[in-house]
Design a protein around this motif. Structure first.
Motif, PDB file in Angstrom:
ATOM      1  N   GLU A 289       0.833  -1.186   0.000  1.00 41.71           N
ATOM      2  CA  GLU A 289       0.000   0.000   0.000  1.00 41.71           C
ATOM      3  C   GLU A 289       0.882   1.257   0.000  1.00 41.71           C
ATOM      4  OE1 GLU A 289      -2.261  -3.377   1.607  1.00 41.71           O
ATOM      5  OE2 GLU A 289      -0.320  -2.500   2.093  1.00 41.71           O
TER       6      GLU A 289
ATOM      7  N   ARG B  43      -7.188   2.636   9.113  1.00 43.41           N
ATOM      8  CA  ARG B  43      -6.707   2.963   7.774  1.00 43.41           C
ATOM      9  C   ARG B  43      -5.191   2.997   7.694  1.00 43.41           C
ATOM     10  NH1 ARG B  43     -10.893   7.727   5.766  1.00 43.41           N
ATOM     11  NH2 ARG B  43     -12.823   6.574   6.239  1.00 43.41           N
TER      12      ARG B  43
ATOM     13  N   ARG C 163       1.951   3.071   6.177  1.00 45.35           N
ATOM     14  CA  ARG C 163       1.206   3.068   4.922  1.00 45.35           C
ATOM     15  C   ARG C 163      -0.283   3.196   5.218  1.00 45.35           C
ATOM     16  NH1 ARG C 163       4.358   0.646   0.434  1.00 45.35           N
ATOM     17  NH2 ARG C 163       6.447   0.177   1.224  1.00 45.35           N
ATOM     18  N   HIS C 164      -1.063   3.356   4.181  1.00 44.23           N
ATOM     19  CA  HIS C 164      -2.507   3.496   4.365  1.00 44.23           C
ATOM     20  C   HIS C 164      -3.220   2.906   3.166  1.00 44.23           C
ATOM     21  CE1 HIS C 164      -3.078   7.012   1.558  1.00 44.23           C
ATOM     22  NE2 HIS C 164      -1.769   7.015   1.697  1.00 44.23           N
ATOM     23  N   ASP C 165      -4.435   2.391   3.431  1.00 41.10           N
ATOM     24  CA  ASP C 165      -5.236   1.850   2.339  1.00 41.10           C
ATOM     25  C   ASP C 165      -6.490   2.669   2.081  1.00 41.10           C
ATOM     26  OD1 ASP C 165      -6.638   1.215   4.588  1.00 41.10           O
ATOM     27  OD2 ASP C 165      -6.653  -0.947   4.277  1.00 41.10           O
ATOM     28  N   LYS C 166      -6.714   3.712   2.893  1.00 43.36           N
ATOM     29  CA  LYS C 166      -7.788   4.671   2.676  1.00 43.36           C
ATOM     30  C   LYS C 166      -7.282   6.043   3.098  1.00 43.36           C
ATOM     31  CE  LYS C 166     -11.727   1.541   3.358  1.00 43.36           C
ATOM     32  NZ  LYS C 166     -12.954   1.286   4.160  1.00 43.36           N
TER      33      LYS C 166
END
Length: 475
Positions: free
Chosen positions: A231, A347, A396-399
């Motif tokens: 991500e 997130r 890291r972030h996924d949203k």
């Protein structure tokens, strides 16, 4: 349906991970981890096919999920006699036949975690727990079946293409670096039941052997990616720190010392024996600091996620939105009934950070007799520490992450680099202090002003927000 397509997807765990089976933990099994691995009837670790089916379904485009993986839904076009919408079920054309794990030579791992008391800045009582994990390098095979009329099928091609872009995260703990897997290869075996050879293969061969040397390799990993999850970075890069004194993140275990009265408190290591800062440690320390910063500047109602007497995380503030939240079991709802344990995944994603170029040493300590001022008898203890090493923090972030949390996180990282907070145990006696490397220092210097301005602008907008009239306080 006279043609059977068998797909064999081969995956590899590139980090620790597992599907836990807390229901397997029974009274009297105190020596087992609190979250043991899911195991089959023969006691071997396994990953249920439902876990992978759910992950693959989630990876599919939303408009194709029903056609590829079926669905159970309320059909507005069909009404029962009582006027309610009838439930319609559509079966999945993609069948998950089963999975098989192949563990490397290293055994299953166990990791212990504890919450931190926000006031004492020490381990919180009754929160220590451990979980069993599969080691990196574990191989996972997944068998899928699709039935079609012909040997060439657009549906099969679509599923193969979907597998080729799949980046599964297996089991829980995704936000703390667990469960990352990579697809190694996909093999496709066509069994045409309208031909003698295909029918013979189907009737005389069973199980995994259905995918034999006649299977075509339709996907193969170019090279091993490894490293942190894929991500995007929250700040565009990994942040580099060095250990300024010593670091001790313990496992709760002690190594015996011959001729000594006490053992040595061990540090956490990964499957290769390298000292590591777990993602859960990064997440816990930074979340606590972000909560503190936002409350200190008077922004919104930010919860104290491990406050005594509270029901846990509130689930409504920006910190819970970014870091995730869970409600404690055993708490009471507003109506006096027991609250259900619910929550949401965060997130932000924190990966493990191996310590590079560090030296492991044992530091001896002794308690002081408060009356005589000397060393107290039989109070010698020792910690294993890692010194002079470097760690890379992967956030890291996924949203999308709220701007307030991003700004507070920058300030929390600046506090970490300045030594205002530490990581691991013994932070009040010299352990756990980190200093930022040059690139990270320059980035923090540039970002600090922007972060302060973001928080100041939000406070200004709140101060000038109109006050609406209510019955309790008429205008």
């Amino acid at each position: 349906m006279s043609v059977v397509h068998i797909l064999l997807a081969e995956l590899e765990l590139t980090g620790p991970g597992a599907v836990a089976a807390p229901e397997a933990h029974t009274v009297g099994s105190v020596l087992r981890p609190d979250l043991p691995l899911a195991r089959d009837g023969w006691g071997n670790p396994y990953v249920p096919g439902t876990s992978l089916a759910g992950s693959l379904r989630q990876h599919a485009p939303r408009e194709r999920r029903r056609d590829l993986f079926g669905e159970v839904f309320k059909d507005p076009d069909k009404n029962a006699e009582n006027g309610r919408e009838e439930t319609t079920a559509i079966a999945s054309p993609v069948r998950v036949l089963g999975t098989r794990l192949t563990l490397p030579e290293v055994p299953a791992m166990r990791r212990r975690r504890t919450a931190v008391d926000r006031h004492r800045a020490a381990a919180k009582a009754t929160t220590l727990h451990d979980r069993e994990l599969l080691p990196p390098g574990t191989e996972l095979a997944l068998w899928l079946r699709l039935d079609t009329e012909t040997t060439e099928s657009a549906l099969v091609d679509e599923v193969v293409a979907l597998l080729g872009t799949w980046q599964p995260r297996i089991g829980g703990g995704r936000t703390t670096g667990y469960g990352r897997a990579e697809l190694v290869a996909v093999r496709h075996r066509v069994v045409d039941l309208s031909t003698p050879g295909g029918l013979r293969h189907w009737l005389t061969i069973g199980g995994p052997d259905l995918v034999d040397d006649q299977a075509a390799v339709v996907y193969e990993r170019a090279q091993r990616a490894g490293g942190a999850p894929d991500e995007p970075y929250l700040f565009g890069m990994a942040l580099e720190f060095r250990i300024t004194d010593a670091l001790h993140i313990g496992t709760g275990t002690f190594a015996d010392r011959s001729g000594r009265r006490s053992g040595v408190a061990q540090i956490l290591r990964d499957h290769e024996g390298i000292p590591v800062v777990p993602g859960s440690a990064w997440k816990g320390v930074l979340r606590a600091r972000v909560e503190f910063i936002l409350r200190s500047v008077g922004i919104g109602d930010v919860c104290i996620s491990v406050e005594d007497g509270a029901s846990g995380s509130c689930g409504a503030c920006v910190v819970c939105e970014a870091f995730g939240w869970t409600e404690r079991a055993g708490t009471m709802a507003d109506d006096g009934t027991p609250a259900k344990t619910i929550g949401a995944r965060g997130r932000l994603l924190f990966a493990d950070s191996p310590v590079r170029e560090g030296s492991v040493r044992v530091r001896n300590h002794v308690a002081i007799d408060r009356v005589f001022g000397g060393a107290r008898d039989e109070a010698l203890y020792a910690d294993e520490t890692v010194e002079d090493g470097h760690v890379a923090l992967h956030i890291r972030h996924d949203k999308a992450v709220p701007d307030l949390v991003r700004a507070a996180l920058v300030l929390a990282l600046a506090d970490l680099a300045d030594g205002a907070i530490g990581i691991g145990g013994g932070t009040t006696r010299g352990y756990g202090s980190l200093a930022a490397q040059r690139t990270t220092t320059d980035w923090l210097t540039a970002e600090r002003t922007t972060a302060v301005n973001t928080l100041r602008a939000h406070r200004t907008s709140e101060a000038h927000a109109p006050v609406h009239a209510t019955e309790e306080a008429p205008a």
